[in-house]
Design an enzyme around this catalytic site. Sequence first.
Site, PDB file in Angstrom:
ATOM      1  N   CYS A  25     -21.114  -2.393 -16.485  1.00  9.74           N
ATOM      2  CA  CYS A  25     -20.847  -2.103 -15.077  1.00  9.74           C
ATOM      3  C   CYS A  25     -21.805  -2.869 -14.158  1.00  9.74           C
ATOM      4  CB  CYS A  25     -21.002  -0.605 -14.849  1.00  9.74           C
ATOM      5  SG  CYS A  25     -20.764  -0.160 -13.130  1.00  9.74           S
ATOM      6  N   CYS A  37     -19.921   1.737 -18.942  1.00 12.55           N
ATOM      7  CA  CYS A  37     -21.169   1.691 -18.166  1.00 12.55           C
ATOM      8  C   CYS A  37     -22.033   0.481 -18.533  1.00 12.55           C
ATOM      9  CB  CYS A  37     -21.970   2.969 -18.365  1.00 12.55           C
ATOM     10  SG  CYS A  37     -21.093   4.421 -17.763  1.00 12.55           S
ATOM     11  N   GLU A  92       0.835  -1.213   0.000  1.00 16.21           N
ATOM     12  CA  GLU A  92       0.000   0.000   0.000  1.00 16.21           C
ATOM     13  C   GLU A  92       0.867   1.259   0.000  1.00 16.21           C
ATOM     14  OE1 GLU A  92      -3.000   0.369  -0.619  1.00 16.21           O
ATOM     15  OE2 GLU A  92      -3.855  -1.615  -0.338  1.00 16.21           O
ATOM     16  N   CYS A 104     -15.075   1.765 -14.307  1.00 17.05           N
ATOM     17  CA  CYS A 104     -15.472   3.173 -14.142  1.00 17.05           C
ATOM     18  C   CYS A 104     -14.210   4.036 -14.258  1.00 17.05           C
ATOM     19  CB  CYS A 104     -16.153   3.347 -12.782  1.00 17.05           C
ATOM     20  SG  CYS A 104     -17.036   4.909 -12.651  1.00 17.05           S
ATOM     21  N   CYS A 151     -26.576   3.616 -10.290  1.00 16.88           N
ATOM     22  CA  CYS A 151     -25.741   4.771 -10.620  1.00 16.88           C
ATOM     23  C   CYS A 151     -26.574   5.945 -11.119  1.00 16.88           C
ATOM     24  CB  CYS A 151     -24.710   4.363 -11.669  1.00 16.88           C
ATOM     25  SG  CYS A 151     -23.631   5.728 -12.111  1.00 16.88           S
TER      26      CYS A 151
END
Length: 361
Positions: free
Chosen positions: A172, A169, A6, A162, A178
């Site tokens: 998605c 889309c 990370e 996205c 959304c």
Amino acid sequence: AVWVSEIMLQQTQVATVIDYYNRWMQKWPTLQALAQASLEEVNELWAGLGYYSRGKRLQEAARKVVSELAGRMPRTAEDLQKLLPGVGRYTAGAIASISYGQATGVVDGNVIRVLCRLRCIGADSSSPAVIDRLWDMANVLVDRSRPGDFNQALMELGATVCVPKAPLCGECPVKQHCQAWRRKLFGNPPKVPDVEDCGVGDCPLCPPATEPWDSSLGVTNFPRKAAKKPPRAMRTATCVLERRGCHGALEYLIVQRPSSGLLAGLWEFPSLPLAQDLQEEREREELADHLQAWMGRPVAAKGLRFIGEVIHIFSHIHQTYVVYSLPLDGDVTLDPALSPSRWVTEDEFHASAVSTAMKKV
Ligand code: SF4
């Protein structure tokens, strides 16, 4: 391992990180091993990855866990952020959810984009009001039984579906939730005010009235960001001093930067920040004076050979290095009162803790 990855992935792409990550985990597979490493070793391994304070803080945090926390990592996002240097809100949430199963959300650049689109949040996505709301949403949405998987899936959705410019889309998995997508297909999303009327009141999440929905942009109306400040321009003169070492190989002088600030503790060719708009002759004279302090004897500005200019973009600085070289006859006694310095061969230079900018030089 999650913590190291990370930290390395902050502001840095996966493809760049993989090799550094593997070498790091091989060298310091445990907190205890990392706590015993020297900062010089950490900087050497980190060289080229950028944002160097990240490596330093990782190692400081490992020392803290070993010496002050009895070798036990904090296990909640709150404690991770409070107790470990270099661990901010996002990293704390990622470690706590992925490694320890805490049901806590994460908000990174990908999540900001997905959530702003899901809820048509059109105010500046870096504003505190928007960021707070996104954290609230992420903490509510996170799956209670598999928080780590959920958080990674949300980030992956932003990275693969996205995406910033041409989101997919149609494919998605959350399109039915959304509002940006609905807005694009059917006009206004149901049960929310008309976005074109937004910004008139004081809503801190809606698009400003001066920048209403632009139908040619579709879902990419969101998120919106305030314009970035352009990077600051800086010029630095740098000189590659070279000599023949005792085995006949060419050697170069490198000096260590101060232990705080930009590129803290890294090694570089002797360098001097320059005022903007200096004449070339004046730049040369200033560099010669600076080198004189290193070498303890006069350096003729005329003897400096101009090699070229190297441009390097740091996150907030547009740096131009004006590069000179100076071959030396005979030995130079370096003043031990100055910053640490040493002569290195080309191979040793590449194995040292030097920045990408210096490698370009
Ligand atoms: Fe993003 Fe489109 Fe999915 Fe909405 S439907 S979350 S805009 S990819």
